[in-house]
Design a protein around this motif. Structure first.
Motif, PDB file in Angstrom:
ATOM      1  N   ALA A  13       9.917   7.027 -12.483  1.00 60.03           N
ATOM      2  CA  ALA A  13      10.026   6.571 -11.095  1.00 60.03           C
ATOM      3  C   ALA A  13       8.685   6.043 -10.599  1.00 60.03           C
ATOM      4  CB  ALA A  13      10.517   7.714 -10.205  1.00 60.03           C
ATOM      5  N   ALA A  14       7.611   6.748 -10.922  1.00 58.02           N
ATOM      6  CA  ALA A  14       6.275   6.305 -10.509  1.00 58.02           C
ATOM      7  C   ALA A  14       5.925   4.969 -11.141  1.00 58.02           C
ATOM      8  CB  ALA A  14       5.235   7.364 -10.892  1.00 58.02           C
ATOM      9  N   THR A  15       6.257   4.800 -12.414  1.00 63.15           N
ATOM     10  CA  THR A  15       5.986   3.537 -13.107  1.00 63.15           C
ATOM     11  C   THR A  15       6.797   2.400 -12.494  1.00 63.15           C
ATOM     12  OG1 THR A  15       5.521   4.757 -15.143  1.00 63.15           O
ATOM     13  CG2 THR A  15       6.000   2.407 -15.367  1.00 63.15           C
ATOM     14  N   GLY A  16       8.072   2.673 -12.192  1.00 62.41           N
ATOM     15  CA  GLY A  16       8.905   1.651 -11.567  1.00 62.41           C
ATOM     16  C   GLY A  16       8.377   1.249 -10.199  1.00 62.41           C
ATOM     17  N   MET A  17       7.936   2.231  -9.412  1.00 57.10           N
ATOM     18  CA  MET A  17       7.397   1.920  -8.086  1.00 57.10           C
ATOM     19  C   MET A  17       6.077   1.170  -8.193  1.00 57.10           C
ATOM     20  SD  MET A  17       8.496   5.114  -5.747  1.00 57.10           S
ATOM     21  CE  MET A  17       8.569   4.193  -4.231  1.00 57.10           C
ATOM     22  N   PHE A  18       5.256   1.513  -9.183  1.00 57.32           N
ATOM     23  CA  PHE A  18       4.006   0.781  -9.387  1.00 57.32           C
ATOM     24  C   PHE A  18       4.307  -0.678  -9.747  1.00 57.32           C
ATOM     25  CE2 PHE A  18       0.624  -0.824 -12.138  1.00 57.32           C
ATOM     26  CZ  PHE A  18      -0.461  -0.691 -11.284  1.00 57.32           C
ATOM     27  N   LEU A  40       0.820  -1.209   0.000  1.00 59.56           N
ATOM     28  CA  LEU A  40       0.000   0.000   0.000  1.00 59.56           C
ATOM     29  C   LEU A  40       0.860   1.269   0.000  1.00 59.56           C
ATOM     30  CD1 LEU A  40      -2.834  -1.044   2.466  1.00 59.56           C
ATOM     31  CD2 LEU A  40      -2.982  -0.777  -0.024  1.00 59.56           C
ATOM     32  N   TRP A  41       1.965   1.263   0.756  1.00 54.36           N
ATOM     33  CA  TRP A  41       2.828   2.437   0.798  1.00 54.36           C
ATOM     34  C   TRP A  41       3.495   2.689  -0.555  1.00 54.36           C
ATOM     35  CZ3 TRP A  41       3.649   6.900   2.784  1.00 54.36           C
ATOM     36  CH2 TRP A  41       4.839   7.551   2.554  1.00 54.36           C
ATOM     37  N   VAL A  42       4.026   1.635  -1.178  1.00 54.33           N
ATOM     38  CA  VAL A  42       4.699   1.805  -2.464  1.00 54.33           C
ATOM     39  C   VAL A  42       3.692   2.232  -3.529  1.00 54.33           C
ATOM     40  CG1 VAL A  42       6.006   0.605  -4.271  1.00 54.33           C
ATOM     41  CG2 VAL A  42       6.579   0.237  -1.875  1.00 54.33           C
ATOM     42  N   LEU A  43       2.481   1.679  -3.482  1.00 55.43           N
ATOM     43  CA  LEU A  43       1.435   2.076  -4.422  1.00 55.43           C
ATOM     44  C   LEU A  43       1.070   3.554  -4.224  1.00 55.43           C
ATOM     45  CD1 LEU A  43      -0.330   0.780  -6.627  1.00 55.43           C
ATOM     46  CD2 LEU A  43      -2.059   0.403  -4.862  1.00 55.43           C
ATOM     47  N   SER A  60       3.850   5.733  -5.565  1.00 52.91           N
ATOM     48  CA  SER A  60       3.797   5.743  -7.029  1.00 52.91           C
ATOM     49  C   SER A  60       2.751   6.750  -7.507  1.00 52.91           C
ATOM     50  CB  SER A  60       3.467   4.336  -7.531  1.00 52.91           C
ATOM     51  OG  SER A  60       3.214   4.351  -8.906  1.00 52.91           O
ATOM     52  N   TRP A  61       1.596   6.717  -6.901  1.00 49.84           N
ATOM     53  CA  TRP A  61       0.515   7.634  -7.257  1.00 49.84           C
ATOM     54  C   TRP A  61       0.937   9.086  -7.012  1.00 49.84           C
ATOM     55  CZ3 TRP A  61      -2.438  10.547  -3.652  1.00 49.84           C
ATOM     56  CH2 TRP A  61      -3.520  11.226  -4.220  1.00 49.84           C
ATOM     57  N   ARG A  62       1.588   9.342  -5.855  1.00 51.52           N
ATOM     58  CA  ARG A  62       2.043  10.698  -5.541  1.00 51.52           C
ATOM     59  C   ARG A  62       3.097  11.186  -6.534  1.00 51.52           C
ATOM     60  NH1 ARG A  62       2.402  12.824   0.058  1.00 51.52           N
ATOM     61  NH2 ARG A  62       3.585  14.363  -1.068  1.00 51.52           N
ATOM     62  N   LEU A  63       4.053  10.315  -6.894  1.00 56.33           N
ATOM     63  CA  LEU A  63       5.085  10.700  -7.854  1.00 56.33           C
ATOM     64  C   LEU A  63       4.467  11.013  -9.211  1.00 56.33           C
ATOM     65  CD1 LEU A  63       8.026   8.252  -7.092  1.00 56.33           C
ATOM     66  CD2 LEU A  63       8.043  10.734  -6.847  1.00 56.33           C
ATOM     67  N   TRP A  64       3.499  10.213  -9.628  1.00 56.19           N
ATOM     68  CA  TRP A  64       2.845  10.440 -10.923  1.00 56.19           C
ATOM     69  C   TRP A  64       2.127  11.782 -10.902  1.00 56.19           C
ATOM     70  CZ3 TRP A  64       3.338   7.577 -15.285  1.00 56.19           C
ATOM     71  CH2 TRP A  64       2.532   7.938 -16.361  1.00 56.19           C
ATOM     72  N   GLY A  65       1.426  12.068  -9.818  1.00 57.95           N
ATOM     73  CA  GLY A  65       0.728  13.349  -9.696  1.00 57.95           C
ATOM     74  C   GLY A  65       1.691  14.522  -9.623  1.00 57.95           C
ATOM     75  N   ALA A  66       2.822  14.333  -8.950  1.00 56.94           N
ATOM     76  CA  ALA A  66       3.817  15.403  -8.821  1.00 56.94           C
ATOM     77  C   ALA A  66       4.463  15.716 -10.157  1.00 56.94           C
ATOM     78  CB  ALA A  66       4.888  15.018  -7.804  1.00 56.94           C
TER      79      ALA A  66
END
Length: 194
Positions: free
Chosen positions: A174-179, A78-81, A84-90
């Motif tokens: 980075a967001a894609t990699g974390m997802f 849940l944290w990594v997801l 990922s969402w926060r990085l994509w939005g940022a």
């Protein structure tokens, strides 16, 4: 465990891309190597907190209650997801607004990073705390080395990047990699339940 195999196993694990390394690379890219060095303390603190907690407290509990490990993996997923969402939005905001990556983010991501329990349960010698101290010192040195490497990778990418390698692109990658890492973590947890 022999010192060479211990070092090799740690380097292999800590130099492999993952959520903490992604954040460190991103920090190096956005702020440069020198300005991001303070984040190494957060990463080191996160790893040592988990390793010591697992060695001293959780290893016996995980052995007695295997379902606890599933809860820990679920929290990590849940944290990594979320990250990922926060990085994509940022990535949609201006670079000035993207300075939100903090030591707190690195610390929490490291605490929830599945690599930390692997270090504690698989790589670290299962000995008393006094006997583990030299191994913990070596672990700390390797964590600092690996974190510096990922900061440097980010800083070099920023310096040598072409017009296509923008802050937005790096954050989306980075967001894609974390997802992807979150999906792999979820798949591993589901397979462990079956």
């Amino acid at each position: 465990m022999h010192i060479l195999s211990f070092t090799a196993a740690l380097l292999l694990l800590l130099l492999t891309p993952g959520p903490t390394n992604t954040l460190m690379m991103l920090a190096g890219y956005e702020r440069g190597w020198r300005s991001s060095l303070r984040l190494i303390g957060a990463e080191l603190t996160g790893y040592l907190a988990v390793v010591l907690t697992v060695l001293l407290v959780l290893a016996p509990a995980f052995a007695a209650y295997p379902s606890m490990l599933l809860w820990v993996r679920g929290a990590a997923f849940l944290w990594v997801l979320f990250l990922s969402w926060r990085l994509w939005g940022a990535s949609a905001r201006s670079p000035a607004a993207n300075g939100e990556l903090s030591g707190r983010h690195v610390l929490l991501t490291t605490v929830l990073n599945p690599k930390a329990p692997i270090i504690a349960l698989v790589i670290m010698p299962q000995v008393e705390l006094n006997a583990a101290l030299p191994w913990l010192v070596l672990l700390s040195a390797i964590i600092v080395l690996a974190a510096s490497f990922w900061l440097l990778v980010g800083a070099v990418s920023a310096r040598g990047g072409s017009g296509r390698l923008t802050n937005r692109t790096i954050r989306k990658l980075a967001a894609t990699g974390m997802f992807g890492f979150a999906v792999m973590l979820a798949a591993y947890s589901v397979n462990a339940m079956i």
